[in-house]
Write an enzyme that holds these catalytic residues in place. Sequence first.
Site, PDB file in Angstrom:
ATOM      1  N   CYS A  29     -12.189  -3.758   3.105  1.00 57.24           N
ATOM      2  CA  CYS A  29     -11.755  -2.222   2.418  1.00 57.24           C
ATOM      3  C   CYS A  29     -12.188  -1.932   0.931  1.00 57.24           C
ATOM      4  O   CYS A  29     -12.686  -0.989   0.441  1.00 57.24           O
ATOM      5  CB  CYS A  29     -10.516  -1.795   2.738  1.00 57.24           C
ATOM      6  SG  CYS A  29      -9.352  -3.019   2.104  1.00 57.24           S
ATOM      7  N   HIS A  86      -4.453  -2.453   1.658  1.00 58.47           N
ATOM      8  CA  HIS A  86      -5.706  -1.656   1.943  1.00 58.47           C
ATOM      9  C   HIS A  86      -6.075  -0.869   0.462  1.00 58.47           C
ATOM     10  O   HIS A  86      -5.431  -0.972  -0.445  1.00 58.47           O
ATOM     11  CB  HIS A  86      -5.428  -0.430   2.838  1.00 58.47           C
ATOM     12  CG  HIS A  86      -6.664   0.262   3.354  1.00 58.47           C
ATOM     13  ND1 HIS A  86      -7.552  -0.193   3.796  1.00 58.47           N
ATOM     14  CD2 HIS A  86      -7.036   1.698   3.116  1.00 58.47           C
ATOM     15  CE1 HIS A  86      -8.460   0.480   4.221  1.00 58.47           C
ATOM     16  NE2 HIS A  86      -8.118   1.636   3.845  1.00 58.47           N
ATOM     17  N   ASP A 104     -11.475   7.561   2.641  1.00 63.02           N
ATOM     18  CA  ASP A 104     -11.423   6.212   2.921  1.00 63.02           C
ATOM     19  C   ASP A 104     -12.686   5.875   3.551  1.00 63.02           C
ATOM     20  O   ASP A 104     -12.957   5.771   4.678  1.00 63.02           O
ATOM     21  CB  ASP A 104     -10.051   5.986   3.908  1.00 63.02           C
ATOM     22  CG  ASP A 104      -9.901   4.352   4.129  1.00 63.02           C
ATOM     23  OD1 ASP A 104     -10.861   3.700   3.464  1.00 63.02           O
ATOM     24  OD2 ASP A 104      -8.861   4.159   4.558  1.00 63.02           O
TER      25      ASP A 104
END
Lengths: 688, 331
Positions: A423, A467, A483
Amino acid sequence: MKAAHAKPERDLRRHGFPMPRTAFVLLLAINVLAVLPHTERVPTWMLLAFGCVLLWRIQVFRERWPFPSKWLRLVLVLGGFAGVIFYHGTVFGPDAGVGLLITAYLFKQLEMATRRDAFLVVILSYFVLATEFLFSRSLYTTIYVFLVLILITATQIALNQSEPRIAIARPLKVSLKLVLQSIPLMIVLFYLFPRIGPLWQLNLNTQQNRVGLSDRMSPGDIANLSRSGELAFRAEFQGAIPPHRERYWRATVFDRFDGRTWYAVDDSVLVPLDMQQLEYGVRRYQYRVYLEPTSQRWLMTLPAAQVSGIDAKSTDALSVLAQSTLEAAVSYDVTSFPDYRYQRAGLNRLDYSRYLQLPVGGNEQSRQYAREQFRRQGSDPARFIDSLLRWYHDEEFIYTLNPQRLGRNTIDEFLFQTRRGYCSHYAGAFVFLLRSVGIPARLVGGYLGGEGHPLGKYLLVHQYDAHAWAEVWLEGQGWVRFDPTGAVAPNRIEFGPLDSTTDDSFLRESPLSPERLRNLALLAQARLMVDYVDYLWFKNVASYDTEAQNRLFRDLLGQVTPQRIAALVGGLGAAIVLVLALSILLRHPPARKLDRADRLYLRFCLKLQQRGVARAAGEGPQDFAKRAANTLPAQAADIEAITALYLNLKYAPLQKVAHFKPQQSNTGDTLGRLEKELAQRVRAFKPS
Amino acid sequence: MSSSMSTSSRAAESRFSALSRPVRARWQRWLDRRIPPGREVVLDQRRIFIFPTLMGFGYLFTAFLLFIAGINYDNSLILNFSFFLGSLFVVAILQTFSNLSGLEITAGTTEPAFAGTEAKFNLHLGKSRRKDHCSILLEWHGFAAEPRNLIDAEKIPVQMLLPTRNRGVFHPERLKITSVYPLGLIRAWTWIALDMECLVYPKPVVCELPPQAQQGGKDGKAPVPEGNEDFDGLRAYQETDSLNTVDWKAYARSGDLYTKRFHGYQAESRWLQWDQVPAQYAELKLSQLCFLVLDMARGGTPFGLQLPGVKIEPGSGPEHQKRCLETLARF
């Protein structure tokens, strides 16, 4: 004359005292058990030294070796201290402090000659044991501590009782009784004794290497974190629990990029949240967060958040900061507004430049790509973002925990060569690309997701949920979350990290982690059960503080005044002490219970008494039977039979049973038959 | 042992003399009112005093330190730990008190002693309720008995050896009963006055037996028939006669056994008299007389004792000796 018998206590104290064996064994046991949880606070080689010290003390007790000389003791203990200080590099802080404490504690064994020394060891045991709570406050630690407490109390009893040899069970039994008797008063004091704030500020920096988010993020950092199954925090909801895709727990914002590493926005430049610029929206979530220690100031929340129950400030970056770094678990209440809008009206000049900052050179290929793409999308930020996400989705990008190492131009290498990342790679590159065409953007660090608990209405968020995502400031909309990871691995957003990696790199470091065995339903349930108990413990006990106490006082007293508090605490405390005193002083052990034969015989005597034949004090059963038979000749046979049965049951079989036990296994039956017969006869017995 | 005892009794004395006399007297009066003397005493809350030991204070200090630590580290579990220690202390107070209360002390017999030696005082510890009593320390007049337990037994005898100093009737001070069981943090104690006394004979002091006074002599006093001083004649041997008195010469002559017969004089029995012992001072005189009484009694000679105003007719045997010693003790 046996001189020792008459020796006054004073002399014994001076010349050492004969330590009872039981007390000595218990002392060694509490030594080991009190230090056991602290083994990591001292260098490993010291454990060996501790072992030698205990061995020496055992030899002293067996009168094989003498106590070491005063000088040797001094050298040993100073050496121990030096070892601990060298190991920790400081004398300050809980770790070094406890290390020194247990060194002194164990070396004290080498001069434990008198009753007073032994008592000092007991007192030090209390200290060492209590310090365990500096490092852990779980229910299981508490249970362990109380078990050792029972042993310490037993040691004190063994030191104060006068028989030279007793079974270890006796002091343990007494100790258990004393500990159980002290618990009611302890509970009242715990909940009602007025709490006061810290008397002076302590800097409690444990040197534990905590697993968790840090204030800088290099490629691969979060991937490391994702391999840890440790609990990050729990969130207990009132009302609805947000769906998985809304569980973006915000910790902090990263604003500066040096070409390789992202840096969290500095606490000092953060200004308070501008309430004028915040639109809350309609929906809200209410919950309480139980956060494990992080050594950071960030409080995990779902933005936009209003936090209460802890001293904290909301910042311009929509993050919430505690007053100081969190070295112990904390809890706080949050109200979150998921449909918020912030800074729709515009960014100030300072923020604008901060969220456009990029290093002067480097990653030229990426910059080039962004500029071209931006132009191709008609310089429209929304369309540009859309095209980037589509690009992530369509090209051969792989979501993995094991990306290749990146060189100098991390963004270029990632986007155009390796295309394997986690991520932080995707979000970092995304923010870079936006900034390079003049769109304000920032990297946000926190946790995504959380595992619902079947029993409690709470979410468990683990370190592997860590994250990173992006936020972009768009004109007319304010800050909007994107995201990029979702474009590559949509499962990460919808279900969590376990199913989303395309290889099996998840939780690589802990092959035996319970997470790995999650598919086994039973184990999973047990794991959740254990967590639930620990959660209840933390919620109701470990996190009980001044504020919780004030709430309790309000509930109990209505209006909270010092007089009412004093009356409550004093009254309840006095009541408990009174009940305790009455139960200890007035309760006597019951008279020896009559066995069944005695009871039956007494009933028989009572029946005779009603007919005027009373058994005289001290009259034996046989004499009484003779007398009764003379008075009531009609019942003579019954009287004799009952008396014979009773005597048989009481006396004769005792020897017989003892004698025949090895051969005869049915003696119990024989006794039972006799008893039954006696019962029948007594019941049927009706003197006329 | 005797050395350690004398030091401790001396220490006890100095402790007492530190209090001024009127304070001491008032203290004694108060004690007598609160814990009146008796032959049988059951300990109850009126009689039991209670106070933390030095260790108890150390323990409380530990609890206090942990309390401060709990507050400052804002650690509710460390705080709870200190609350536990406090609660345990409260329980220890009750348990220590309970350990002593209900204990029954019964006075038993005493055995007299010579001044400077130990007098035996027998007493019994018993359970007045059914509960156990552990590690009971008895201290009496400087003598500390080994700690006692009443666990299985309902009643146990305790022999206390109290050092004596002066002759006379010995009333020991109050008996101190202490216990710190179970945790050693609290001391519960009581002083009880047991209605017990014993006689202390004078300390025997060696001296020469004074020459027999002549005022008695062989004349003027009636002869005692079965004496052994002067030869009277022979009579036929009887089986009860001692072979020492057989006239072996007559036996050689006649072949018959004759017993020689003697008579004694009452005057021949010794009188131990106040004026005749060499010492100047009364106490020393009594001590020397005590020695002589013991000496004479060992020899078997009948003796009498004459003190100013007191006269014990001659006699012999343990009863007589006891009577003489008692007279000396009470004089």
